[in-house]
Design a protein around this motif. Structure first.
Motif, mmCIF file in Angstrom:
data_model
loop_
_atom_site.group_PDB
_atom_site.id
_atom_site.type_symbol
_atom_site.label_atom_id
_atom_site.label_comp_id
_atom_site.label_asym_id
_atom_site.label_seq_id
_atom_site.Cartn_x
_atom_site.Cartn_y
_atom_site.Cartn_z
ATOM 1 N N UNK A 76 0.850 -1.190 0.000
ATOM 2 C CA UNK A 76 0.000 0.000 0.000
ATOM 3 C C UNK A 76 0.884 1.238 0.000
ATOM 4 N N UNK A 77 0.530 2.194 -0.823
ATOM 5 C CA UNK A 77 1.279 3.436 -0.928
ATOM 6 C C UNK A 77 0.655 4.461 0.026
ATOM 7 N N UNK A 78 1.450 4.989 0.945
ATOM 8 C CA UNK A 78 0.961 5.981 1.909
ATOM 9 C C UNK A 78 0.984 7.372 1.285
ATOM 10 N N UNK A 79 0.232 8.288 1.879
ATOM 11 C CA UNK A 79 0.129 9.643 1.323
ATOM 12 C C UNK A 79 1.462 10.372 1.318
ATOM 13 N N UNK A 80 2.361 10.037 2.238
ATOM 14 C CA UNK A 80 3.661 10.695 2.309
ATOM 15 C C UNK A 80 4.733 10.045 1.462
ATOM 16 N N UNK A 81 4.391 8.966 0.766
ATOM 17 C CA UNK A 81 5.375 8.250 -0.046
ATOM 18 C C UNK A 81 5.812 9.096 -1.232
ATOM 19 N N UNK A 82 7.123 9.252 -1.399
ATOM 20 C CA UNK A 82 7.681 9.976 -2.539
ATOM 21 C C UNK A 82 7.788 8.993 -3.697
ATOM 22 N N UNK A 83 7.255 9.406 -4.839
ATOM 23 C CA UNK A 83 7.198 8.517 -6.000
ATOM 24 C C UNK A 83 8.163 8.970 -7.087
ATOM 25 N N UNK A 84 8.715 7.990 -7.823
ATOM 26 C CA UNK A 84 9.569 8.294 -8.973
ATOM 27 C C UNK A 84 9.389 7.209 -10.020
ATOM 28 N N UNK A 85 9.671 7.573 -11.273
ATOM 29 C CA UNK A 85 9.633 6.578 -12.337
ATOM 30 C C UNK A 85 10.739 5.569 -12.120
ATOM 31 N N UNK A 86 10.492 4.340 -12.534
ATOM 32 C CA UNK A 86 11.538 3.319 -12.504
ATOM 33 C C UNK A 86 12.662 3.754 -13.438
ATOM 34 N N UNK A 87 13.872 3.311 -13.162
ATOM 35 C CA UNK A 87 15.031 3.724 -13.946
ATOM 36 C C UNK A 87 14.901 3.405 -15.432
ATOM 37 N N UNK A 88 14.203 2.329 -15.760
ATOM 38 C CA UNK A 88 14.102 1.925 -17.169
ATOM 39 C C UNK A 88 12.768 2.304 -17.807
ATOM 40 N N UNK A 89 11.993 3.141 -17.135
ATOM 41 C CA UNK A 89 10.688 3.554 -17.664
ATOM 42 C C UNK A 89 10.798 4.922 -18.329
#
Length: 94
Positions: A2-15
């Motif tokens: 589960x992704x929490x509201x404070x989770x910092x998101x980034x694209x995968x390196x190969x995406x």
């Protein structure tokens, strides 16, 4: 996961994301898989920068689409979880 509201998101390196008409196409270089995205997912991915949390991304989407935050919270958390499971977003570090 589960992704929490404070989770910092980034694209995968190969995406990589390419804009195409009313949506986008995501290419995963390691597997060669292509994913088509609707306009909502495209707008979400445009805001994923490795610095913003899920909550900050939702705030930006609320302004862009003029929708209630409560409407987006669950939908965007589910979308983020799906994108992590597909390998499009990097798994968040605890």
């Amino acid at each position: 996961m589960e992704i929490a509201s404070g989770t910092v998101l980034r694209l995968a390196d190969d995406a990589s994301v390419q804009h195409a008409g009313d949506g986008a196409v995501v290419l995963l270089a390691r597997s060669g898989q292509l994913y088509t995205c609707n306009g909502t997912t495209e707008a979400f991915l445009d805001k994923v920068d490795g610095a913003r949390s899920l909550d900050q991304i939702i705030d930006l989407l609320c302004e862009e689409f003029e929708v209630d935050k409560g409407t987006l919270d669950q939908d965007m958390a589910a979308l983020a979880t799906d994108l992590v499971s597909e390998g499009i977003l990097a798994a968040p570090v605890a």
